[in-house]
Design an enzyme around this catalytic site. Structure first.
Site: not given
Ligand code: FAD
Ligand code: NAD
Length: 467
Positions: A35, A41, A43, A52, A185, A273-274, A446
């Site tokens: 890592e 990561g 999350c 949250k 977004g 935006v993703g 309930h």
């Molecule tokens: P990651 O969690 O991204 O972990 C990958 C790790 O690999 C990182 O720590 C990185 O440093 C490490 N890494 C990468 N390349 C290398 C390398 N070459 N050498 C060593 N280490 C490396 N999902 C939910 O289910 N519920 C939610 O409420 C939710 N909220 C989110 C809110 C936000 C703001 C964001 C950005 C994401 C959220 N997600 C949520 C999505 C969730 O965080 C991801 O789906 C999840 O973390 C993916 O897990 P992963 O293990 O695939 O990758």
């Molecule tokens: P998202 O895919 O949820 O939403 C992106 C939004 O941006 C879409 O509505 C899309 O139409 C819009 N968009 C794209 N390009 C644009 C542009 N140029 N101008 C205006 N709008 C535009 O992506 P996110 O909010 O960045 O989240 C990324 C991912 O992280 C999610 O898809 C999800 O997998 C994960 N995530 C999950 C949770 C959860 O589980 N509660 C919370 C946060 C993030």
């Protein structure tokens, strides 16, 4: 060079990678986890957990503010204030507790953790540049290579991150509430954090390219969220195209559907935006794996196109959710240990932590119909649920979709305050192959929101009791 050998190398210590490593350790597989940043990561450090925490703090602050004004339930509070530096410290404390807990679990299970950046040499060899200054490069060879490198935020080409243009990571570390916040977004991150910052007092504008919010969810589910957004004072700009910063660099320039320019005030601009799989910069290309779009292509056991090279989590594409990454990680460790496992969940729950929250598990009625099922569907509104009334949160509903012929439950959807906690019941009913009668005849405590789940099932059977 320090040279080591192991059975399993895991690249990435996010929920996918660390769960895989813990399970592999439990199963006695010699495992090295690499890592580069911080265990947990995206999350635990900059995603699910910190977001949250901020949402919770913002909701508590908004409630206090609400009570200070209109206190129909008799609570009196004098002008609440928020110290965001303290809020962030509290959030960081939760993150540290969880990430150090992950470190302790890995250690307990005999996993060797290397803090450093991995570069792939070939399908069985990885070089690690340790993050500690002056430490030598480490070369690790293995039988199995598990890729769990996660994802990165997508940048807008005309407005890269920096200055007032921020990513979700920056938005989770602000030290003061911006006076004006523009969010690009209206997806998960844009609305979860946009609503939170509105509750904290920012003037919030949300710009969305499509003509609706939360495109991953159906219209009926997003309606109560849309109503809450409008009520909160967030300005929503649907069907708008982002042009970039204005000439002075202090506002967001967007164009509406008619092509007219609009400038939105923005002390900060959160671009959400993703996310895209993290595939570049660490030698992944050299393996020439089959790809699926931007993601590493995997089969039903998370195998890539190269033997004994596995990929899980965000690196392997949608749905990019932590619980899906964890489930894949646990499965891959078990397969490597010789168990017969396949990734065939009945459903992967999705929860959006807006206010109200949305939860979806399995199919909605149109998806089920498109899949060839003849369905029955029923909803039960929280307006008829006693617990929702006592919580002052009667907006929203629970909806069930089941096969018409044998009543097998195919999907659940809900929107309302606190409905994320219904995800467990929804997922279990699908995994266990419940029929409407199973849910309808289960005694639900309930007064709870869960009674709306039972009532939705009863309503689908034609004999709801409380509506
Ligand atoms: P990651 O969690 O991204 O972990 C990958 C790790 O690999 C990182 O720590 C990185 O440093 C490490 N890494 C990468 N390349 C290398 C390398 N070459 N050498 C060593 N280490 C490396 N999902 C939910 O289910 N519920 C939610 O409420 C939710 N909220 C989110 C809110 C936000 C703001 C964001 C950005 C994401 C959220 N997600 C949520 C999505 C969730 O965080 C991801 O789906 C999840 O973390 C993916 O897990 P992963 O293990 O695939 O990758
Ligand atoms: P998202 O895919 O949820 O939403 C992106 C939004 O941006 C879409 O509505 C899309 O139409 C819009 N968009 C794209 N390009 C644009 C542009 N140029 N101008 C205006 N709008 C535009 O992506 P996110 O909010 O960045 O989240 C990324 C991912 O992280 C999610 O898809 C999800 O997998 C994960 N995530 C999950 C949770 C959860 O589980 N509660 C919370 C946060 C993030």
């Amino acid at each position: 060079m320090d040279i080591r050998n192991t059975t399993l190398i895991v690249i990435g210590g996010g929920p996918g990678g660390y769960v895989a490593a813990i399970r592999a350790g439990q199963l006695g597989i010699p495992t090295v986890l690499i890592e580069g940043e911080s265990l947990g990561g995206t999350c635990l450090n900059v995603g699910c957990i910190p977001s949250k925490a901020i949402i919770h703090a913002a909701t508590a602050f908004e409630e206090a503010t609400h009570w200070a004004g209109d206190s129909k339930i008799g609570i009196k509070v004098s002008s609440p204030a928020i110290d965001l530096v303290k809020t962030m410290k509290w959030k960081d404390g939760i993150v540290t507790k969880l990430t150090s807990g992950v470190g302790a679990l890995l250690k307990k299970n005999g996993v060797q953790v290397i803090k450093g950046w991995a570069t792939i040499v070939d399908g069985k060899t990885v070089n690690v540049t340790p993050t500690g200054a002056g430490e030598p490069t480490i070369r690790v060879t293995c039988e199995h290579l598990l890729l769990a490198a996660g994802s990165d935020a997508v940048e807008l080409p005309m407005m890269k991150f920096g200055g007032r243009v921020i990513s979700s990571t920056d938005a989770l570390a602000l030290t003061e509430v911006p006076r004006t916040l523009a969010v690009v977004g209206a997806g998960y991150i844009g609305l979860e954090l946009g609503m939170a910052y509105r509750k904290l007092g920012a003037e919030v504008h949300v710009v969305e390219a499509l003509d609706r919010i939360l495109p991953a969810y159906d219209d009926e589910l997003t309606k109560p969220v849309r109503a809450a957004i409008d009520k909160s004072g967030i300005q929503l700009h649907l069907g708008h195209v982002v042009q970039g910063l204005n000439d002075l660099g202090d506002a967001l320039h967007v164009k509406n559907a008619a092509g007219e320019s609009v400038h939105l005030p923005a002390d900060k601009i959160l671009v959400a935006v993703g996310r895209k799989p993290h595939t570049a910069g660490w030698g992944l290309e050299s393996l020439m794996l089959d790809m699926k779009g931007r993601a590493v292509k995997i089969d039903g056991q998370c195998r890539t196109s190269m033997r004994n090279v596995w990929a899980i989590g965000d690196l392997a594409g949608e749905p990019m959710l932590a619980h899906r990454a964890m489930a894949q990680g646990e499965m891959v460790a078990e397969i490597i240990a010789g168990k017969n496992r396949h990734f065939t969940p009945a459903a992967i729950p999705a929860v959006c932590f807006t206010d109200p929250e949305i939860v979806v598990v399995g199919l909605n009625a149109s998806e089920a119909t498109a899949a060839g099922h003849e369905v029955i569907s029923a909803m039960f509104p929280f307006a008829a649920n006693g617990r929702a009334m006592t919580l002052e949160s009667t907006d929203g509903f629970v909806r069930v979709v089941a096969r018409k012929d044998n009543h097998l439950v195919l999907g659940w959807q809900a929107v309302g305050k606190g409905v994320s906690e219904l995800a467990a019941a929804f997922s279990q009913s699908l995994e266990m192959g419940a029929v409407l009668e199973d849910v309808g005849h289960t005694i639900h405590a309930h007064p709870t929101l869960g009674e709306a789940v039972q009532e939705a099932a009863l309503r689908a059977l034609g004999h709801a009791l409380h509506i």
